[in-house]
Design a protein around this motif. Structure first.
Motif, short mmCIF file in Angstrom:
data_model
loop_
_atom_site.label_atom_id
_atom_site.label_comp_id
_atom_site.label_asym_id
_atom_site.label_seq_id
_atom_site.Cartn_x
_atom_site.Cartn_y
_atom_site.Cartn_z
N CYS A 48 -3.17 2.70 -0.79
CA CYS A 48 -3.55 3.55 -1.91
C CYS A 48 -4.63 2.85 -2.73
CB CYS A 48 -2.33 3.86 -2.78
SG CYS A 48 -1.72 2.48 -3.73
N TYR A 64 3.50 4.23 -1.78
CA TYR A 64 3.10 5.42 -2.53
C TYR A 64 2.90 6.58 -1.55
CZ TYR A 64 0.38 8.41 -5.64
OH TYR A 64 -0.06 9.47 -6.38
N CYS A 96 -3.48 -0.27 -4.72
CA CYS A 96 -3.25 -1.49 -3.93
C CYS A 96 -4.57 -2.11 -3.46
CB CYS A 96 -2.35 -1.21 -2.73
SG CYS A 96 -0.64 -0.94 -3.20
N CYS A 98 1.47 4.67 1.43
CA CYS A 98 0.68 3.43 1.36
C CYS A 98 1.42 2.32 2.12
CB CYS A 98 0.47 3.04 -0.09
SG CYS A 98 -0.23 1.40 -0.30
N GLN A 123 -3.09 8.39 -7.29
CA GLN A 123 -3.11 7.04 -6.72
C GLN A 123 -3.28 7.17 -5.19
OE1 GLN A 123 0.25 4.65 -8.13
NE2 GLN A 123 -0.04 3.26 -6.42
N CYS A 146 2.56 -0.42 -0.82
CA CYS A 146 3.52 -0.16 -1.91
C CYS A 146 4.39 1.07 -1.66
CB CYS A 146 2.79 -0.02 -3.24
SG CYS A 146 1.91 1.54 -3.43
ZN LIG Z 1 -0.17 1.21 -2.60
#
Ligand SMILES: [Zn+2]
Ligand SMILES: [Zn+2]
Length: 247
Positions: A63, A51, A66, A46, A244, A49
């Motif tokens: 993701c 991920y 977010c 992501c 996620q 963040c």
């Molecule tokens: Zn994210």
């Protein structure tokens, strides 16, 4: 003298894997099995963040979490998935006072966060409350931040952020409880702020583990209020909750 002795001893003792103690070919390295037991977070991930995505993607993707609720910080990156292997390493560093792990662990963070570090003006660790600092003896985030600053040649400051109240441990709390627990718990130390004027600075917050992001979100808020132009987050490991994925 002490430092010289350390260097001399290092060169005399055979290098050992910093996770399991097996002999390796150079200081500060992991052996093959320990290396492959760790889950490094690599692209694609992501763009907000960090991920990790399981499917190959090109371009920039966020993701689902977010997209639904963009994090307060601009960008987050972590070197490792927080799992049994990385937990053992981090607990050894934190609880067993294995300070010699700071450099190799920060080395992993420097590798993953190379691009972020290149844009960073100031590295700032997530602080511990002073009473907890006394019982723990060192702030693991500050120790990682210092090693990261040395490796990357970036400025850092250990006392810019201050934890103004002692918050109960975040362990076992829900996402909402974690956010409530740390709300209003941080401030930018007025004297440190004058010394490291934050206006228009790119700040990199450093912590050992990112769980729900409640702590770094609270820190981001006070740094932004103090004038920082961007706040990114670099952690050694992060919790990866399945589902996620990218949207
Ligand atoms: Zn994210
Ligand atoms: Zn090993």
């Amino acid at each position: 003298m002490k430092r010289w002795l350390g260097v001399a001893l290092d060169s005399l003792l055979p290098p050992r894997c910093y996770a399991c103690g097996t002999l390796v070919d150079r200081q500060g390295a992991l052996c093959g099995p320990c290396w492959s037991g760790l889950h490094f977070i690599t692209a694609p991930s992501c763009m907000r963040c960090g991920y990790p995505f399981e499917i190959g993607l090109d371009g920039h993707h966020m993701c689902g979490a977010c997209l639904a609720h963009p994090p307060a910080y601009d960008r987050g990156i972590s070197a490792l998935v927080y799992d049994d292997a990385s937990r053992a390493l981090i607990l050894g560093f934190k609880r067993a006072d294995r300070l010699e792990l700071a450099k190799p662990l920060a080395g992993l963070m420097a590798q993953t966060g190379r691009d972020l570090l290149a844009q960073t003006d100031l590295i700032v660790p997530v602080p511990l409350h002073r009473t907890r600092l006394l019982s723990r003896r060192f702030n693991q985030s500050a120790v990682l931040a210092r090693a990261l600053a040395q490796i990357s040649g970036t400025s850092w400051t250990p006392f810019l952020l201050e934890r103004t109240r002692r918050t109960p441990s975040q362990g076992g709390l829900s996402r909402a409880e974690r956010a409530r627990n740390v709300r209003g718990a941080f401030r930018v130390q007025p004297k440190a702020q004058a010394a490291h004027a934050l206006k228009d600075k790119h700040v990199l917050l450093v912590d050992d583990v990112l769980t729900t992001g409640a702590t770094v979100t609270a820190c981001t808020g006070v740094l932004r209020k103090a004038g920082a132009s961007s706040i990114s987050v670099l952690t050694l490991a992060r919790v990866v909750t399945p589902g996620q994925g990218p949207i």
